[in-house]
Write a protein that holds these residues in place. Structure first.
Motif, short mmCIF file in Angstrom:
data_model
loop_
_atom_site.label_atom_id
_atom_site.label_comp_id
_atom_site.label_asym_id
_atom_site.label_seq_id
_atom_site.Cartn_x
_atom_site.Cartn_y
_atom_site.Cartn_z
N MET A 22 -5.04 12.82 3.37
CA MET A 22 -5.76 11.55 3.46
C MET A 22 -6.91 11.57 4.31
O MET A 22 -7.21 11.91 5.08
CB MET A 22 -4.39 10.52 4.01
CG MET A 22 -5.05 9.07 4.07
SD MET A 22 -3.51 8.14 4.57
CE MET A 22 -4.36 6.33 4.58
N ASN A 54 -9.94 8.82 6.06
CA ASN A 54 -9.74 7.52 7.05
C ASN A 54 -10.87 7.56 7.80
O ASN A 54 -11.68 8.37 8.05
CB ASN A 54 -8.41 7.56 8.08
CG ASN A 54 -8.34 6.37 8.86
OD1 ASN A 54 -8.36 5.26 8.12
ND2 ASN A 54 -8.23 6.42 10.13
N THR A 100 -8.13 2.17 10.15
CA THR A 100 -6.96 2.66 10.84
C THR A 100 -5.76 2.20 10.85
O THR A 100 -4.73 2.85 10.67
CB THR A 100 -7.58 3.11 12.37
OG1 THR A 100 -8.64 3.95 12.25
CG2 THR A 100 -6.28 3.72 13.19
N ALA A 149 -4.30 3.05 7.52
CA ALA A 149 -3.94 4.37 7.59
C ALA A 149 -2.72 4.89 8.51
O ALA A 149 -1.60 5.46 7.98
CB ALA A 149 -5.01 5.43 8.33
N MET A 160 -4.43 13.81 8.17
CA MET A 160 -5.35 12.86 7.99
C MET A 160 -6.52 13.35 8.42
O MET A 160 -6.92 14.20 9.25
CB MET A 160 -5.09 11.53 9.37
CG MET A 160 -6.00 10.73 8.88
SD MET A 160 -5.42 9.48 7.56
CE MET A 160 -3.81 9.01 7.95
N TYR A 179 -8.64 7.34 0.90
CA TYR A 179 -8.90 6.09 1.35
C TYR A 179 -10.16 5.78 1.94
O TYR A 179 -10.36 4.56 2.05
CB TYR A 179 -7.67 5.82 2.63
CG TYR A 179 -7.24 4.33 3.02
CD1 TYR A 179 -7.19 3.45 2.29
CD2 TYR A 179 -7.27 4.36 4.63
CE1 TYR A 179 -6.83 2.17 2.76
CE2 TYR A 179 -6.58 3.26 5.01
CZ TYR A 179 -6.48 2.08 4.05
OH TYR A 179 -6.38 0.89 4.56
#
Length: 409
Positions: free
Chosen positions: A191, A193, A198, A201, A217, A243
């Motif tokens: 993922m 971010n 945040t 996330a 992440m 994302y």
């Protein structure tokens, strides 16, 4: 059986220092495997893997390299050979950490080897260059840079401390039971971010973990996105929640989060399930020459300051259309198993109601351009929510889980 620490060094110029490092490694209970990455000078201590063996493994006999010896010609061969031989040692369980010694040339060669080794395998570089910009040496791999402070030239009370500390660090990492530490039967999701996403996330991590997944992440500031995609290539990641796409905006505008030419292409090429959100792509990140002073080029843009030395100007509608086209271009490799989620109330915390870069009309232009630029194989879902809204994030996660589960079947 003692763990093995591979030592990369030029044994013609750094023989004494390497011999002392070997003694310290063995004093700490590990076995030192010396690999000579030198080319021209005569080794002053015995190598476990000779420069002749390295050159042969790299595809060119050492005798041929010495006919017209240049660093430009020799270094790639020696790096290739060392990376190949160490990878074979790792596969056989014969290497458990690697440590390099060097100045500019030694650091370039040793880290060139380290960047080809697997994530998680301990990598430590003792370097005269470690106090400066080390991005070219580290790249996107988990290399630890240790500043030698003084030149690695001769032994003295200080250098002995530095090398003893390095030996202790390498041995400590080598003795970790990595299989036990990393053991998991849960599939891993990659993922991306940004700080302006945040809260969303954090919710995604909690939700995906509740569904039986683990999440790794990546801070989408250039190296993060590239590292995520390298892990895709290495087969570590089963699905992608992309994302944050500020790396695309910054690539086009030569800003600090630039993700490189391959960013956003890899998951599609590999056929990995992916859910995409253009998070944080409405603005770019700029390092400032003077604190809180925006470059002239962006003074007519909406703007906020991420910190006194980093500005975040919002791109104007025409610039966002270009970003949308670039996103679509990079996703042409994606032939399915992908959903583009559009949060209609803004693309980041900066762009939602009350945010300093709020511009709904510009968002509409941007989203329309994204939709028209995407290949037909990517489903588009629009939600009248903000990007950090739990309902939006939950739907992103559910759709990704659905794609992953369908892929299994």
């Amino acid at each position: 059986m003692a763990k093995s620490v591979v030592v990369l060094s030029t044994l013609d110029t750094k023989g004494r220092e390497t011999a002392f490092l070997k003694e310290q490694i063995e004093h700490d209970g590990c076995r030192a495997v010396l690999i000579d990455i030198g080319v021209v000078g005569k080794p002053t201590i015995k190598a476990d893997v000779t420069r002749e063996q390295l050159a042969e493994a790299g595809g060119t006999p050492l005798a041929d390299l010495l006919k017209d010896a240049t660093r430009e010609k020799a270094a790639p061969v020696m790096v290739k050979g060392a990376a190949k031989l160490i990878a074979e040692m790792i596969a056989k369980g014969e290497a458990h950490a690697v440590i390099g010694l060097g100045g500019t040339q030694g650091t370039s060669s040793a880290t060139g080897v380290m960047r080809q080794l697997p994530y998680g395998f301990p990598k430590l570089m003792v370097s005269t260059c470690a106090a400066g910009d080390t991005s070219a040496f580290v790249g996107i791999k988990d290399i630890m840079m240790m500043f030698s402070v003084s030149d690695i030239l001769g032994l003295n009370p200080f250098m002995r401390k530095v090398l003893a500390n390095a030996a202790g660090a390498a041995c400590g990492m080598a003795t970790i039971d990595q299989a036990q530490v990393a053991a998991s039967n849960k599939p891993l999701i990659g993922m991306s971010n940004l700080g302006v996403l945040t809260n969303g996330a954090e919710y995604a991590v909690e939700y995906l973990e509740s569904k039986g997944y683990e999440v790794i992440m990546f801070h989408a500031v250039g190296a993060g996105g590239r590292a995520m995609e390298q892990m895709m290539r290495e087969g570590l990641i089963v699905g992608v929640f992309d994302y944050a796409m500020g790396e695309i905006s910054d690539e086009l505008h030569h800003a600090l989060r630039a993700g490189g030419p391959e960013r956003l292409t890899v998951a599609g090429k590999l056929g990995l399930p992916q859910v995409l959100v253009p998070g944080g792509s409405e603005h770019i990140g700029l390092f400032l020459a003077e604190e809180n002073v925006l470059p002239e080029k962006y003074k007519n843009h909406m703007n906020t300051f991420h910190s006194p030395i980093i500005a975040a100007p919002r791109l104007n509608p025409d610039e966002l259309v270009e970003v949308a086209k670039e996103i679509g271009k990079r996703l042409q490799h994606t032939k399915g198993d992908a959903v583009m989620m559009l949060p209609l109330r803004g693309t980041s915390r900066y762009g939602v109601e009350g945010g300093p870069l709020r511009n709904p009309e510009s968002d509409k232009t941007y989203y329309a351009a994204i939709k028209s630029s995407l290949p037909s194989t990517i489903e588009v879902v629009e939600k009248d929510l903000g990007p950090e809204d739990p309902a939006f994030v939950k739907e992103c996660c559910d759709r990704l889980i659905g794609l992953i589960e369908a892929k299994k079947k």
